[in-house]
Design a protein around this motif. Structure first.
Motif, short mmCIF file in Angstrom:
data_model
loop_
_atom_site.label_atom_id
_atom_site.label_comp_id
_atom_site.label_asym_id
_atom_site.label_seq_id
_atom_site.Cartn_x
_atom_site.Cartn_y
_atom_site.Cartn_z
N PHE A 162 -4.08 6.53 5.91
CA PHE A 162 -3.91 7.16 4.80
C PHE A 162 -3.49 5.87 3.71
O PHE A 162 -4.06 5.81 2.66
N GLY A 163 -2.20 5.46 4.25
CA GLY A 163 -1.72 4.34 3.38
C GLY A 163 -2.39 3.15 3.15
O GLY A 163 -2.44 2.55 1.92
N ARG A 164 -3.44 2.68 4.42
CA ARG A 164 -4.06 1.30 4.11
C ARG A 164 -5.26 1.74 3.20
O ARG A 164 -5.45 0.68 2.46
N LEU A 165 -5.84 2.95 3.16
CA LEU A 165 -7.02 3.15 2.44
C LEU A 165 -6.45 4.04 1.20
O LEU A 165 -7.42 4.53 0.39
N GLU A 166 -5.29 3.47 0.71
CA GLU A 166 -4.60 4.07 -0.58
C GLU A 166 -4.86 5.65 -0.85
O GLU A 166 -5.34 5.76 -1.71
#
Lengths: 482, 254
Positions: free
Chosen positions: A461-465
């Motif tokens: 979730f963090g990496r894919l904003e």
């Protein structure tokens, strides 16, 4: 949405993974290691799933936004699945959960590891581990965009799905040119740092692995003690410089290379980014002098490295920050949440959003005081659209919500609150280390399996904003299959 | 690329994957079998030898006591038998050195046993004036315990090695079975993707062509077939369109 279009484009990503797996496999063969077969076999699996759609499905130039988003998200997920194969096939400490966690941590450039003893891994597998950082750091799709010139409109759709709005704003070039610029900066920084690390006495594989981890702001080291193993001020300084550079918008780095270093400091974002890190370093160093009786040079050295490492979401360590004073820990947590600039390989909320968040609050407060006033929020003399402000505030809120929910879930699994919160923040921001049992010189191995799955998903979730993956998982996206 | 090569590519790659997984699994399972045999032959033999030596030592200890309690004939016989048994066990262990430290451990057993043997030899040669129970507890039994400890150390070293090899074999078993498991999962997913591609790029175009021809037969007008693949099916669609156009022309001429 057309499955064959999605599969065909994912095929390119899998072929890229296949090539890199083969390179790591060759290193294993040269060193006569047990990881040779796992790496080659995984390469073959990636080749099968990568080549077959390319052979069957014809090229398509028009891709819808939903298809573009699905391609990007699916590419990430499939890469993580392929990336876990060498670990599972090699065995050792890698159960399915651990292999998945390590793979996701690599590709999302988080750098959290389940390994208590990194150095037992064969060199080929260590190299693959670092490669997952490097591939993930630039976004797999950017690689493909830069290499395949004929993607046209399809390429633009994929680019918009992969690269954040803030980055798109700054890069005023056509999609392919923009991707090539980003890639050239990325490769350039990696090569320069590798060379400098080798001059500092590192072997070529260690230098490459650490450069991959630095430029991708990942943090996977080939040593248990991370950068501290080398006990070299020179290596620490080189790493700090390149971590800082990797936390700056790559387009800005490009224009600075072309028109002079002064260009960098004209950006208020960069000034805030560097300024905050400097203030953080000084405050933490002061705390270390006061509470741990360190001398100023040692305190400054440790503080500078840790703050830069966390503040750029890299995650390397030269000290065990678990034993640092409370204020130092809180400062580190702030940087874990904020991280560096958009358009870099860094994770976190990003400096721009923090500034926008603060300015939006300021704007609202002014509007309360002066209801009839028209107040604009500006960054670098440019007025920011209200929808962008709204999106920024929403993103920060949702980001913190995810951290909170993850903390709750981990605490429900009997993980202590500090480890749960710091681990969740570190994974969401793709930083790596937290505090407690997941500290800077510890690992995520002791966490329950369910906890590792929770953290691996918030890494994604963090990496894919966040919204990329949320939209991918929404029922509306899946209703549009045809 | 022709249909034949498209289908063949997929099957060739999958076959390669399955073949590689199979060969690797067979190799590792053979290796595993060999390792089990090795553990049984080497380490367990040393453990067995250690058990023999311990048994012999216990018999010698009780033989000494029997001798001291004036049962000299039985004690003497038991000591002689147990001594042969111990030396048999020691020779077995000496002939089965598989670890670097085993040599030193066996030398230690040899030395302590020599001391013990000297003591009970003294007993056998002695008239018994200074070989009483005090002598037994202060000298004989102490040396017996030292020898026993040396033998136990050898046994533990082999036990640890067996455990380490057991862990290694567990890893080997994992390495042997995992490629097969991965190959099965990959084959399942591949067959799903393959089925989809066959449906979308072969069955669907064929159905479009069949429907098109049926419509032509009913209405005399061929709808656009929309089969754009660069293979035999694409060529067939073009051929059908050409055939229908020529038929229309012939009909018009008539």
């Amino acid at each position: 949405m057309r499955l064959h279009v999605i599969l065909r484009n994912m095929g390119f990503v899998l072929l890229l993974n296949s090539v890199f797996l083969m390179i790591a496999g060759i290193i294993s063969i040269v060193n006569h290691e047990t990881s040779a077969f796992p790496l080659f076999y995984s390469s073959l699996v990636a080749l099968l799933f990568g080549l077959f759609p390319l052979v069957f499905a014809p090229p398509v130039k028009d891709i819808s936004n939903k298809e573009g988003l699905t391609i990007v998200v699916s590419s990430w997920l499939i890469s993580c699945l392929i990336g876990m194969l060498p670990y599972i096939l090699w065995g050792g400490p890698f159960t399915i959960t651990n292999a998945w966690f390590e793979s996701v941590s690599g590709y999302t450039t988080t750098g959290s590891s389940i390994l208590s003893d990194i150095e037992i891994l064969p060199r080929g597998l260590l190299f693959w581990r670092s490669l997952t950082h490097w591939i993930g750091g630039m976004g797999i799709v950017i690689f493909v965009l830069a290499i395949l010139p004929y993607m046209g409109i399809a390429g633009m759709v994929l680019y918009r799905s992969e690269v954040s709005h803030h980055t798109q704003e700054k890069l005023r070039f056509r999609t392919r040119k923009a991707a090539q610029i980003l890639l050239s900066i990325y490769i350039g920084l990696t090569l320069v740092q590798t060379l400098l690390m080798m001059l500092g006495g590192m072997g070529i594989l260690d230098a490459l692995a650490h450069s991959f981890a630095t430029i991708a702001t990942g943090g996977f080291s080939t040593k248990n003690a991370s950068i501290a193993y080398f006990n070299s001020v020179y290596i620490e300084i080189v790493t700090i410089v390149f971590m800082i550079l990797s936390g700056i918008h790559f387009g800005l780095l490009y224009t600075s290379v072309k028109s002079g270093i002064g260009n960098l400091f004209r950006s208020s974002i960069v000034r805030v980014y560097l300024g905050l890190m400097l203030v953080g370093t000084v405050l933490v160093a002061g705390q270390l002098v006061e509470h741990l009786d360190l001398v100023w040079p040692t305190a400054f050295r440790q503080a500078a490295f840790q703050i830069t490492s966390i503040g750029t979401s890299t995650g390397f360590a030269t000290a065990d920050s678990n034993f640092w004073p409370p204020l130092a820990k809180v400062i580190i947590i702030f940087f874990t949440l904020q991280c560096a600039c958009a358009g870099s390989t860094s994770g976190g909320i990003k400096v721009e959003r923090i500034i926008l968040f603060g300015k939006t609050i300021g704007k609202k407060m002014k509007e309360i005081l002066h209801p009839h006033a028209i107040i604009n929020v500006k960054i670098d003399e440019k007025v920011i659209d209200p929808s962008v402000l709204e999106m920024g505030v929403l993103y920060v809120s949702v980001y913190l919500l995810f951290v909170f929910v993850s903390t709750l879930l981990l605490t429900a699994m009997n993980v202590d609150p500090m480890s749960a919160f710091s681990g969740s923040a570190a994974c969401m921001g793709n930083v790596g280390p937290g505090f407690g049992i997941v500290g800077s010189v510890a690992n995520f191995g002791p966490l329950p399996a369910a906890g590792k799955w929770v953290l691996s998903f918030i890494m994604l979730f963090g990496r894919l904003e966040i919204f990329g993956l949320v939209i991918f998982l929404s029922p509306d996206t899946w209703k549009s299959w045809r | 690329m022709s249909l034949r090569w498209k289908i063949l590519t997929g099957f060739l790659l999958l076959s390669l994957l399955l073949a590689v997984a199979g060969i690797w699994s067979i190799y590792h399972f053979n290796f595993l079998g060999g390792s089990v045999q090795k553990v049984m032959d080497e380490n367990y033999r040393s453990v067995d030898a250690s058990i023999t030596m311990l048994e012999a030592l216990e018999r010698e200890d009780s033989a000494i006591l029997l001798y001291l309690l004036k049962n000299k004939d039985v004690g003497h016989r038991q000591l002689t038998t147990a001594d042969s048994l111990f030396r048999y066990g020691l020779n077995q262990a000496r002939a089965n050195i598989t670890m670097p430290e085993e040599n030193d451990l066996i030398s230690a057993i040899d030395q302590t046993y020599l001391q013990f043997r000297k003591l009970f030899s003294t007993l056998l040669e002695n008239t018994g004036e200074d070989t009483d129970l005090d002598w037994y507890f202060n000298e004989a039994h102490r040396t017996f315990q030292d020898t026993k400890l040396a033998v136990r150390t050898l046994m533990q070293a082999n036990d640890s090695e067996m455990y380490r090899q057991g862990v290694q074999m567990k890893d080997e078993a994992n390495r042997a079975s995992m490629p097969g498991v991965v190959a099965i999962i990959v084959a399942l997913f591949f067959s799903l993707i393959f089925s989809y591609f066959v449906h979308y790029f072969m069955i669907r175009p064929m159905l479009k062509m069949i429907n098109g021809i049926e419509t032509y037969l009913k209405t005399g007008s061929l709808p656009k077939l929309n089969v754009n693949t660069q293979d035999e099916l694409g060529k067939l669609a073009i051929s059908i369109q050409i055939l229908c156009s020529k038929t229309d022309l012939h009909r018009d001429d008539q």
